[in-house]
Design a protein around this motif. Sequence first.
Motif: not given
Length: 113
Positions: A68-72
């Motif tokens: 969920p912390a993955l930036k896109v």
Amino acid sequence: MLVEDDVLVRLLAAEALIDGGFDVAEASDAPEALRLLDGREFDLMVTDVGLPGMTGAELAVRARTDRPALKVLFTTGYGPEDGVPSDLPTLRKPYAADALAATVRSLLASPSH
């Protein structure tokens, strides 16, 4: 991670990111990106929206289910009416190499996106 199905665009984008001081793992489509996500941790995924088989938006949802912390950051030559999520950062094609690197740097420095 850089996900782009157009070989030339992927090559140029990867070069811009490497020149900007970033480590880059490349994927040509969503399944390859998901395989890479299985084996490594990434801070940011730069993905084309118009990928074959699974859109970049669908890829982002799948990737962020486990991370969920993955930036896109989306890249696209299309607009919101073509599936570009309005709540996540988007860089419109064609973009300059320095704009890509600056946007990535800004996203990585921000606490959230």
